[in-house]
Scaffold this motif. Sequence first.
Motif, mmCIF file in Angstrom:
data_model
loop_
_atom_site.group_PDB
_atom_site.id
_atom_site.type_symbol
_atom_site.label_atom_id
_atom_site.label_comp_id
_atom_site.label_asym_id
_atom_site.label_seq_id
_atom_site.Cartn_x
_atom_site.Cartn_y
_atom_site.Cartn_z
ATOM 1 N N GLN A 329 -0.813 -61.187 0.881
ATOM 2 C CA GLN A 329 -0.339 -61.510 -0.471
ATOM 3 C C GLN A 329 -1.155 -60.805 -1.554
ATOM 4 O O GLN A 329 -0.738 -60.744 -2.711
ATOM 5 N N TRP A 330 -2.332 -60.287 -1.194
ATOM 6 C CA TRP A 330 -3.179 -59.599 -2.176
ATOM 7 C C TRP A 330 -2.654 -58.191 -2.419
ATOM 8 O O TRP A 330 -2.303 -57.465 -1.485
ATOM 9 N N ASN A 331 -2.607 -57.809 -3.686
ATOM 10 C CA ASN A 331 -2.189 -56.453 -4.053
ATOM 11 C C ASN A 331 -3.003 -55.950 -5.236
ATOM 12 O O ASN A 331 -3.572 -56.746 -6.004
ATOM 13 N N TYR A 332 -3.064 -54.645 -5.389
ATOM 14 C CA TYR A 332 -3.736 -54.045 -6.546
ATOM 15 C C TYR A 332 -2.923 -54.276 -7.820
ATOM 16 O O TYR A 332 -1.691 -54.220 -7.804
ATOM 17 N N GLN A 333 -3.626 -54.498 -8.914
ATOM 18 C CA GLN A 333 -3.022 -54.527 -10.244
ATOM 19 C C GLN A 333 -3.294 -53.224 -11.000
ATOM 20 O O GLN A 333 -2.588 -52.884 -11.933
ATOM 21 N N TYR A 334 -4.350 -52.507 -10.585
ATOM 22 C CA TYR A 334 -4.797 -51.319 -11.316
ATOM 23 C C TYR A 334 -4.896 -50.116 -10.385
ATOM 24 O O TYR A 334 -5.614 -50.158 -9.380
ATOM 25 N N ASN A 335 -4.205 -49.016 -10.733
ATOM 26 C CA ASN A 335 -4.461 -47.748 -10.061
ATOM 27 C C ASN A 335 -5.516 -46.977 -10.869
ATOM 28 O O ASN A 335 -6.004 -47.464 -11.889
ATOM 29 N N ILE A 336 -5.864 -45.790 -10.451
ATOM 30 C CA ILE A 336 -6.970 -45.078 -11.096
ATOM 31 C C ILE A 336 -6.653 -44.724 -12.552
ATOM 32 O O ILE A 336 -7.529 -44.805 -13.427
ATOM 33 N N ASP A 337 -5.413 -44.366 -12.837
ATOM 34 C CA ASP A 337 -5.035 -44.046 -14.218
ATOM 35 C C ASP A 337 -5.161 -45.273 -15.113
ATOM 36 O O ASP A 337 -5.632 -45.186 -16.254
ATOM 37 N N GLN A 338 -4.737 -46.419 -14.609
ATOM 38 C CA GLN A 338 -4.814 -47.651 -15.394
ATOM 39 C C GLN A 338 -6.261 -48.094 -15.596
ATOM 40 O O GLN A 338 -6.610 -48.623 -16.655
ATOM 41 N N ILE A 339 -7.095 -47.878 -14.597
ATOM 42 C CA ILE A 339 -8.513 -48.218 -14.725
ATOM 43 C C ILE A 339 -9.161 -47.376 -15.819
ATOM 44 O O ILE A 339 -9.862 -47.894 -16.699
ATOM 45 N N ILE A 340 -8.922 -46.076 -15.770
ATOM 46 C CA ILE A 340 -9.512 -45.174 -16.764
ATOM 47 C C ILE A 340 -8.993 -45.503 -18.159
ATOM 48 O O ILE A 340 -9.767 -45.560 -19.126
ATOM 49 N N GLU A 341 -7.707 -45.754 -18.266
ATOM 50 C CA GLU A 341 -7.114 -46.106 -19.562
ATOM 51 C C GLU A 341 -7.716 -47.395 -20.092
ATOM 52 O O GLU A 341 -8.044 -47.508 -21.285
ATOM 53 N N ASP A 342 -7.904 -48.372 -19.217
ATOM 54 C CA ASP A 342 -8.469 -49.666 -19.614
ATOM 55 C C ASP A 342 -9.884 -49.503 -20.170
ATOM 56 O O ASP A 342 -10.222 -50.050 -21.226
#
Length: 723
Positions: A329-342
């Motif tokens: 049931q666990w999944n990522y919320q952030y890919n690398i682009d979203q992490i950098i943008e955040d």
Amino acid sequence: MKKKALVTGAAGLIGSQAVKFLTQKGFQIYGIDNDIRAYFFGKEASTKWNLERLKQEVKDYHHFNIDIRNKKKVEKIFKNNKFDLIIHTAAQPSHDWSIKQPLTDFTVNALGTMILLENFRNYCPQAVFIFTSTSKVYGDNPNKLPLVEYKTRFDLPKKHPLFKGIEETMSLDQSIHSVFGASKVAADIMVQEFGQYFNLKTGIFRGGCLTGPVHSGAQLHGFLAYLIKSIATGRKYTIFGYQGKQVRDNIHSYDLVNAFYHFYLKPKVAAVYNIGGSRYSNISILEAIKKVETILGKKANIEYRQSPRKGDHLWYISNVSKFKKDYPQWNYQYNIDQIIEDICLSGYFASATSKTSTLSFFKNNKNTKENIFLAGHVTKAYGPVQALRHYLSSRTKKLVYAEHLLAKTNNNLLNAFKDIFLNFKWFFPFHKQIKLFIGINPINALSGLILKKIGFKFKLIYYAIDYAPQRFKNPLLNILFHLIDRLNAKQADFVWSSTPQVFDLRKKQGVPDKKNVLVRSGIPLNVLAKKRGSKSKEEKAVLVIDAFLSKEKLTKLAIISFSRLRKKYPEISLKIVLGNANKKELTSLSKRLKVLDKIEFLENIPHQKIFSSYNKYGIGLGLFQVSLKDPAQFRDPEEIKAFLAAGLPVICSQGFTITEEVENKSLGLKVNNSVKNITEKVSFLLSNPDKYKKMSKKALNYSRNSSWKQVFLKALKQVKIKK
């Protein structure tokens, strides 16, 4: 009775994320953190600022400023509390620093863990113990793999059995770990041993690069956060060897803590997991530099050193298959682009801190002499302060940014004066360079006004992002507020007003047209940049409400309306941006109405990231209540503008200027905050696809030229700074 959780390293990146996450899950939180990070990496890496914000944001938080190596004090905490969950994140985290003081490194990482384990075993053996280990336990064994050099990175051939990442079966032996890696191995093995030998529920998470916006990145620790901080602030970033092609997987702090929580719900004995960004989220230094430069709009200042750091990984990607198998049931919320943008949009770039205030310094190699001092108060909600900081940090030659926490200042005159003092203190070192001072709201503008009166030469902008006739409940504070507001409006070189009502008010106060500027709220570029097109039937059936705007009362009204709509439209669902609303209350109401299965709470995610997901939804519920007692009676809500920018027709309450625009320009429908009226208006949109389509198209057109960048570019054109 509330469950209790103990979090070590509670003011750090993972610890603070765990505190916020578990609070939303109903835990009573006890945190241990003595800011030893400042001892390791200097004052700039201090986490005191984050601790103060935790204390403000988390109501049921209890903090202990102690060292985990202090056996007596740690034992006292365990004696007085029966914990259900222990998350151990406190550590000395740098392999470079560990060489300087190996004994300190070992006692913090190994002995500190041992003390916690003993107390866990003696006082709460029924609890779940989660240990934040590291990929460094494998030493430099990953470097022995047959890596191939590509243009921007090293990587394994796709047919290699470890292409998906390093597995937990990799040997820990016959490798250079670094002193830090060795001390973490000791702790890692001991947590496993306590699980196996004493049959305790322990989870060991061997992390890749752990990151997020509150990471106090330093050169010796925090690769991605420190890289972004360096580019954002204009400082030099050093690449150590491998031509910058070394690869790391990066996992956002939210995704890691979410993994911890899944383990807590279904714990195992002495379970070991590799956890990181995996193939889903990984990047080389060269690739990261390019992405960050694009987002920030500025070039990096790079220094290259030929020799890599001893024991450093050339390539490391985690294989998370084992964890995914155990917890599907666990999944990522952030890919690398979203992490950098955040991190770029809301990261921690401070060079000085003072409890709930931080100072950040940005510089650029721009062909301009504009040096600006910006002072503002912030909340968790994304708004004009954060947007202006982001815009100016890439545009001006130098930006000095003083950020204060609004919750600490509201209704507290003493704290307001402390903020003025800090503005003075942080202004003085740069006073000869500053040509423009922007004070967002009265207290900060007053700081600039006083500095002008005592002889400093710069232009002053008073930026009023909201306004209310009754700003404070205390009548004396209210009188003082309006005296300061009028003084700023009269004396500032320019007055920026966020709504037509405030703009007209300034006219009545005698502010000349040439210095009275209407500056409406904008929209983050990450919302405007999303792909636009016709929404699917499933997307149109998703309603979304932002509790930062609607507060708890109107969010409950939305849930009641939603329950009635479900009877006619069983396919619809509701997304709730939790904001500061009480999740327990909202969940309880949803259960009673039997709609909880169709409601998702968007929480523990930065506000601007949530904005960027709106393009997947169908209708925005822009519910709000405006009264004379509202401290922000006149404002231009960016929450509604984010709905419109994603092409969502808006069901909009009455009271703000934007409501009339929504109605007059057919961007949505106006409601009177009754369950019956809300239900009728949403039903109308769901039943009239042609009308929905037209409104969606008009919403997109309305937003086309409304980015924060365009808003500030237009406003600043009127400010001429002497070169």
